[in-house]
Write a protein that holds these residues in place. Sequence first.
Motif, mmCIF file in Angstrom:
data_model
loop_
_atom_site.group_PDB
_atom_site.id
_atom_site.type_symbol
_atom_site.label_atom_id
_atom_site.label_comp_id
_atom_site.label_asym_id
_atom_site.label_seq_id
_atom_site.Cartn_x
_atom_site.Cartn_y
_atom_site.Cartn_z
ATOM 1 N N LEU A 17 0.823 -1.197 0.000
ATOM 2 C CA LEU A 17 0.000 0.000 0.000
ATOM 3 C C LEU A 17 0.860 1.251 0.000
ATOM 4 O O LEU A 17 0.587 2.218 -0.711
ATOM 5 C CB LEU A 17 -0.949 -0.013 1.208
ATOM 6 C CG LEU A 17 -2.053 -1.094 1.169
ATOM 7 C CD1 LEU A 17 -2.823 -1.074 2.475
ATOM 8 C CD2 LEU A 17 -2.980 -0.883 -0.013
ATOM 9 N N GLY A 20 2.616 1.670 -3.438
ATOM 10 C CA GLY A 20 1.796 1.788 -4.618
ATOM 11 C C GLY A 20 1.857 0.557 -5.502
ATOM 12 O O GLY A 20 1.534 0.604 -6.678
ATOM 13 N N ARG A 368 2.754 10.845 1.514
ATOM 14 C CA ARG A 368 1.423 10.872 0.934
ATOM 15 C C ARG A 368 1.241 9.595 0.104
ATOM 16 O O ARG A 368 2.090 8.724 0.114
ATOM 17 C CB ARG A 368 1.230 12.123 0.081
ATOM 18 C CG ARG A 368 1.304 13.423 0.878
ATOM 19 C CD ARG A 368 0.160 13.505 1.883
ATOM 20 N NE ARG A 368 0.218 14.743 2.645
ATOM 21 C CZ ARG A 368 0.763 14.852 3.858
ATOM 22 N NH1 ARG A 368 1.316 13.794 4.427
ATOM 23 N NH2 ARG A 368 0.764 16.013 4.489
ATOM 24 N N GLU A 369 0.137 9.514 -0.616
ATOM 25 C CA GLU A 369 -0.162 8.261 -1.312
ATOM 26 C C GLU A 369 0.927 7.873 -2.309
ATOM 27 O O GLU A 369 1.347 6.729 -2.365
ATOM 28 C CB GLU A 369 -1.512 8.370 -2.025
ATOM 29 C CG GLU A 369 -1.935 7.074 -2.697
ATOM 30 C CD GLU A 369 -3.299 7.172 -3.348
ATOM 31 O OE1 GLU A 369 -3.681 6.240 -4.066
ATOM 32 O OE2 GLU A 369 -3.979 8.202 -3.143
ATOM 33 N N LYS A 370 1.392 8.823 -3.107
ATOM 34 C CA LYS A 370 2.377 8.504 -4.135
ATOM 35 C C LYS A 370 3.681 9.281 -3.985
ATOM 36 O O LYS A 370 4.578 9.140 -4.815
ATOM 37 C CB LYS A 370 1.791 8.787 -5.522
ATOM 38 C CG LYS A 370 0.656 7.848 -5.901
ATOM 39 C CD LYS A 370 0.226 8.085 -7.340
ATOM 40 C CE LYS A 370 -0.858 7.082 -7.749
ATOM 41 N NZ LYS A 370 -1.263 7.268 -9.163
#
Length: 775
Positions: A17, A20, A368-370
Motif C-alpha cells: 500500500l 503503490g 502521501r499516497e504517491k
Amino acid sequence: MKNGLLCILGFIVSLGLVSGQESVYKEMSLDELLNVDVVVTASKKPEDLFEAPLSVTIIKKQDILLAGATSIPEALRLAPGLIVREMTPGNYDVHIRGFDDVLRNSYIAVPYNNIILVLIDNRIVYSYYSGGTYWEALPVDINDVERIEVVRGPASALYGPNAASGVINIITSHASNYGSNLSVGGQYGNRNATVLHGKYGYNHNDKIKVSASAHYRHRERWDKLYYDWSQRNYVPFDSIGMMLNIWRDSLDPTFVTFNEFNGGYKDQSLSVEHIGANLFFDYQISEKSNLGISTGYQATLNQKPYFTAFSTSISQLDANGYYVNAKWKAGNLYSQVSYSSDERTGIYPFHSDRCKIADANVEYDFTREKFSIRPGINIRQAYANNLSIMEGQPFYLGAFNKPYGNTFRTLSMYAFSTLAEWRPTNKLRIISGLRFDKFSINKNLSLNYEAGVTYRLNKNNMFRAVLSKANRAPFLLDTYVNMESRIMWPLLFDSYNNQSPTNILANVSWGTKPDIQYLSISSLELAWRSKISSMVSIDVETFASRLTNPIGLIIYRDLFVDVSYTGSYPNIIPDSIVAARANANFVFDNYDAKATQVGFTPTISFNWYDKFRVKVFGTLQHTFLSGEVDVRFDTLVPFGIVGSDPEDPILHMYERVKINPMVYSTKSTPTFFGGLDLNYNLNDVWNFNVNGYFCTQQTHTGLSYSNLDADITGDYGHFTQKIDPFLVLNCKINYLIGSKYNVYISARNVLGKHREFGFADNIGYLYMAGVSYNF
C-alpha cells in the motif's frame, strides 16, 4: 503461529500500500508473500528487497550460522561485490568492488578501506582520526548479528560522507521470543583458535526487550616472520632493521634503534585477541513509537599491517573503547544520538591516538499516497589526541615517551539532507537524495546526491538505474598533522659510476594544505532483477564509476649538492659528492589523478524447497588510470649549476622536485572476485554447507622511503609482491540435538596455506569443533 502469520501478511500488505504496488502483491501466492525479504538500508525504511532501488544484499543470521563464519568480515564473503582479504589470521581488509584499492595510500601506509561507511544499528563506526574501520575492534560480534545489509555504490546522500563506495549496515538481534532468551556457545580449533559467546535477553510481550551479550575471540599467527622493508624479505623479529636512520631529537645526532622505535611487541605469536560486551534495551511505546538504547565495550590486541613505513610491514595495535547509542521513533519523526570513545596504542608513539565521536541526527518522513520526502539535519563532532597533530611545537619523530597531553583537536561537521520518492504509476518509482556537508576546517561545501528509477515490469522482473555521487570527509590526521625530524637518507647520485648510496642529512616536516578538495566517486548503475521461476532468481548489476581528488602525501623536496668533477663545463664527469643536504616537506594535498572503473556483478540463486540451496556470484571489473600517477612529477626548478667557474673544481647544484610517494596501480585489485554458498538440509537434524571465495591474481606494490631521494637516476626502489589467485573453501556439518543443542564441525580454508594480502602472513587451514545452546 496463526497470529504470527497474520502479522507478516499485514506487514507485507502495508508495504504494498505504501509503495503503490498493491497489484503486484495481490498476484503473489501465500508462499511468495511469506518469502519476501525486507531491507531498510537502501531507502531508510522497510521495503521488499526485490523493490530496493540500489544494489543491495542481505546476509541473514541463518546464512551466517550455516556457513560457519567466525567473524563479521568473514561473513561478508557471502555477499557479492566485496573484496575480503585475510591479512593475518582473523584480521581482514574489506572493499566494495575494490575501486579505492587503486588510488589508496601505499600498502605500507594505510591498509584499510576509508571510503566504506560501516554502521551498527545505524550508528557510524568509523575512525575520523585517520579514516577507515577497525573490523577486529568492533564492539559487537558475529553472534550479535541479526542480519547484515550491504549497499554497493555511492550512498553518501543517504548516510553522509565516507559512504563513497557503499554502506555496510550491521543490524543486531534482540530477544525475539516471549520470556527468557538464552544463547551460549563456543568453538575451539587448531593453533588454539577459540570463539566463545553468550547472550541472555528477556522479552515482555514484545513491549520491552532487554539483552546482554559477551564474546571472546583468539587467533594465532601461522608465520613467525616479519617482512622487513630494508631487507625486502621475511626475517625473524630479532633481525628487523630500520628503513631510515632517524635522529633521536634535533640536537642529538645518534640514531634511534628498532627496539626503541617500536616500543616492544606484547605477543609476537598472537594474531588477534578480542573481548566485547553489549547491553540492549528496546521499548515499544506504541504502535508508531519506539525507543532503543544500547551500550558496549571492547578490548583488542592484534597484529596486522598498519602505518609501517620505517621497519616492518606487521605492526601491533592495542585498542579499547566504549559507546552509547539511543534511537527514538515517534510517528514519522526519527532521531538518533550516539557517543563513542576509543584509544589505540600502536608500536610507534605517533601511531597511538585517542578519538571521540558525538553524533546527532533528526529526520522527518512526510508521506502521501504517491509521494514522500524525508528532510533531516545532522551534527557530528570528532575529537582526537595524538602526538602528530598536537598544537604549537611540532612533534619530533625521534622523541619517545612523550605524553599525550590533554589537548584534543576538533573536527565539526554539519549537514542537511533530503530524500524524496515519487510513484507516478504502480510500476514506476523515482527516488532522489541530496545532502550538503559543511566541515569546520574547510571552506568547501560537500555535495552528495543520488537519483534513481525503478520499473517493475511484473511481479518477477524489475529494472533499475541509479546516478550518484559521494564524497570522503576530512580526517583529523590529514587536517592537523604537525611533525618534524632529521633523517639520514641514502642518495644514489651517479648510477653509471656505480657509486654506493651517500647518506645525506634531510630536514623533514609533515603538514597539510588548507581547503583541499576531498575524494569523490561518481557512479552510474544499470541493473535487472528477475525471478525466473519459483526456484531460480537472478540479479545482474553493471556499473561505471569515476574517482577524483585523491588525497595523499606529496613531497616537495629541495636538494643542495656540492660535487667534485673532472673535465671542463659543460663536458664534466662527476667524481664524488663533497656535501649534500635536503629539505623535504610532506604535505597532504590533492593529486591530479583519476581512476575509472567499469564492471558487472551477476548473482544466481537456486532454492529447491528449502532443501537444497545454491548461490553463485562474481564481479568482473577493469580500472583505468589517468593524470599524475607517476612517482616523480614535473621538476619545478630544473636541475642546474649555480656556480660554473671552470677553474673551480666544485659544482654547486640545486634542484626542487615534486614527488609522489604513494603507489598507484590497477594491479592491486583483482580483475575477478566472487564466491558460492551451497547448503543441503538433509532433514530436521543434519545440515551440510560448503562455501567458497575466489580472487584472481594481484600485485601489491610498495615504495621504499630509503630510496625516495634517488630521483636523480630515476631508481625509486619499488618493491612488489605478487598474490597468486586463491580459493578459500570452507565446509561445515551441523547436527541438531532436540530443539536446543547444536553440535558442529567446521573446516576453514581446507585447500591450505596461501597469501591474500601483500607483505602480510600466509593463511593456513583452520579446523573448528563447536556446540551451542539456545533456549
